[in-house]
Write a protein that holds these residues in place. Structure first.
Motif, short mmCIF file in Angstrom:
data_model
loop_
_atom_site.label_atom_id
_atom_site.label_comp_id
_atom_site.label_asym_id
_atom_site.label_seq_id
_atom_site.Cartn_x
_atom_site.Cartn_y
_atom_site.Cartn_z
N ARG A 91 -5.22 2.43 5.98
CA ARG A 91 -5.23 2.21 7.46
C ARG A 91 -4.04 3.07 7.93
N PRO A 92 -3.98 4.12 8.10
CA PRO A 92 -2.78 4.99 8.70
C PRO A 92 -2.40 4.60 9.97
N GLU A 93 -3.25 4.09 11.06
CA GLU A 93 -3.29 3.85 12.25
C GLU A 93 -2.28 2.81 12.32
N ILE A 94 -2.18 1.72 11.49
CA ILE A 94 -1.53 0.65 11.57
C ILE A 94 -0.01 0.71 10.97
N ASP A 95 0.33 1.79 10.35
CA ASP A 95 1.80 2.06 9.77
C ASP A 95 2.86 1.81 10.75
N PRO A 96 2.76 2.48 12.10
CA PRO A 96 3.65 2.10 13.07
C PRO A 96 3.90 0.57 13.61
N LEU A 97 2.97 -0.10 13.23
CA LEU A 97 2.82 -1.54 13.90
C LEU A 97 3.74 -2.23 12.86
N TYR A 98 3.67 -1.97 11.56
CA TYR A 98 4.52 -2.57 10.60
C TYR A 98 5.64 -1.95 10.07
N GLU A 145 0.77 -1.17 -0.09
CA GLU A 145 0.12 0.03 0.06
C GLU A 145 1.01 1.27 -0.01
N LEU A 146 2.09 1.41 0.96
CA LEU A 146 2.75 2.41 1.09
C LEU A 146 3.45 2.77 -0.30
N TRP A 147 4.01 1.92 -0.77
CA TRP A 147 4.74 2.12 -2.22
C TRP A 147 3.91 2.02 -3.63
N LEU A 148 2.86 1.32 -3.44
CA LEU A 148 2.33 1.32 -4.88
C LEU A 148 1.10 2.15 -4.83
#
Length: 446
Positions: A81-88, A67-70
């Motif tokens: 789901r910006p809230e899960i970015d730090p988890l992963y 999701e981030l790159w493409l």
């Protein structure tokens, strides 16, 4: 991957490039499903070793990076789901701490990666993909396909670490060719300059770039990776108990970690056994040894009166064609890997016997330089002259230095999209849960 690609993507053409990308993404996702589908939910969320993430973390991380790159960086889309970015974020939380995070449960993680992939495939059908530099030659898509395959290899390592009955099944490798027993034990690689790295492979990662000339003195290299049978001789001769063969840090680690044999090996009477993906079996003497640290490889080489090859020596042996003077994409030429060339892509859950794949032989005469086992080399992980970190410095640049040793060539767990003659892997010299082996070299003239 059936079409060689260059920095413009012109070899495949627009339609061919789109098809290549779609196939690469689909193959990676099929493998991800195969590694997570057979495992019950408790095994997906459990941490099987502090060295590894829970399988469910890898699953959602794959989707988050896609999701981030493409969708975001390439397509300019809003975060799903910006809230899960730090988890992963792999740099925010060490692997040992990830089980304590509020990770997505398995079913939710599956839905998330599925929705991301659906949107990516919709974007792939558009005539323009966004950021021109990231989209050139399909690079961003290729980077994501390689990233997923690299995590698939990581998940396969976790499967090897887990206990319990087998859940993965593959046929054994084909029998080695008839000429195996008559192979010379080593090949000579003539001295002289060659082109190392690449500036023309569209999906090459930043640490493989740029192409540059390196002058390598002539040397001798093992024709095949060191086998279990040969390594047993080192064990029988007390190699693990004799500090003469070990470097100072290697001997310190051998003592601290109480190393007595390759990982997963055990002794039963006069026989060595190994555990392989839930199956306990006699160690096959003809296979390349796997699951050894850099220090173990270094000690074995010293015991043999030899050494590990440098990274430049390894690549010259694998790629340089003395007839044309050019460097090939792979030992056998520029054709993408096929099953007749190398043991790749988790087609088998073990290395093939040493001497296999004569059609994958390099001009030097060495075999199995691609596939079967990652090969430790003596070089630290350092940038090439003219290196530029791109598209993000955390892929390679933050790891450069003497703390990491280079591994080359890939293993049976590596997909062809993430394995080529220029591909560079690296790890701490104490690591051996990875599918790591080695071959030895010596100075000399023909």
């Amino acid at each position: 991957m059936t079409v060689p690609i260059d920095d413009t993507g012109s070899a495949a053409g627009a339609a061919g490039l789109t098809e290549l990308i779609a196939r690469s993404l689909e193959r990676a996702r099929d493998r991800t499903h195969g590694l997570t589908g057979p495992v019950e939910e408790p095994d997906l969320i459990r941490q099987h070793s502090p060295l590894m993430s829970p399988l469910v973390w890898d699953l959602a991380h794959i989707g988050n990076q896609e999701e981030l790159w493409l969708l975001r960086n390439l397509g300019g889309r809003e975060p799903m789901r910006p809230e899960i970015d730090p988890l992963y974020d792999a740099f925010e939380h060490p692997r040992a701490a990830r089980p304590t995070l509020p990770l997505l449960p398995p079913d939710e993680a599956r839905r998330y990666v599925h929705e991301v992939r659906g949107r990516v495939l919709d974007m792939l059908e558009q005539p323009r993909w966004g950021d021109e530099e990231l989209s050139r030659g399909g690079f961003a898509f290729g980077m994501v396909a390689q990233h997923e395959q690299q995590h698939d290899e990581t998940m396969l390592i976790t499967h090897q670490l887990r206990t319990g009955p087998p859940v993965l099944h593959r046929p054994p490798p084909p029998a080695p060719p008839a000429d195996t027993l008559s192979l010379a034990p080593e090949v000579f690689v003539p001295g002289g300059p060659f082109t190392m790295g690449t500036s023309t492979e569209a999906w090459a990662l930043d640490n493989e770039r740029p192409a540059h000339e390196v002058d390598v003195a002539g040397f001798w290299l093992d024709t095949t990776p060191v086998t279990n049978g040969a390594y047993m001789e080192f064990l029988a001769d007390g190699g693990y108990d004799d500090p003469r063969w070990w470097s100072e840090p290697g001997w310190a680690h051998r003592q601290k970690a109480d190393l007595v044999a390759p990982l997963y090996w055990s002794r039963e009477g006069e026989q060595w056994l190994r555990r392989r993906f839930g199956v306990v079996e006699p160690v096959p003497a003809a296979e390349p040894v796997v699951h050894v640290t850099y220090y173990e490889a270094e000690a074995y080489a010293a015991w043999k009166g030899r050494r590990l090859p440098t990274e430049a020596e390894w690549e010259k042996a694998a790629r340089h064609d003395p007839v044309s003077g050019r460097s090939r994409r792979y030992p056998w030429g520029d054709e993408d890997p096929l099953p007749r060339h190398a043991n790749l892509g988790q087609a088998h859950l073990q290395p093939s016997a040493a001497g296999s794949y004569p059609e994958g032989e390099a001009p030097s005469g060495a075999r199995q330089l691609i596939g079967d086992v990652w090969e430790w080399v003596s070089s630290d992980f350092l940038p090439y002259p003219g290196f530029v970190a791109w598209p993000y410095r955390e892929y390679s640049e933050v790891f450069f230095g003497p703390d990491y040793k280079v591994l080359r060539g890939g293993s049976f767990a590596v997909d062809p999209v993430a394995c080529r003659g220029t591909f560079r892997n690296w790890d701490y010299p104490i690591r051996r849960q990875i599918f790591s082996g080695f071959r030895t070299a010596r100075d000399g003239v023909l």
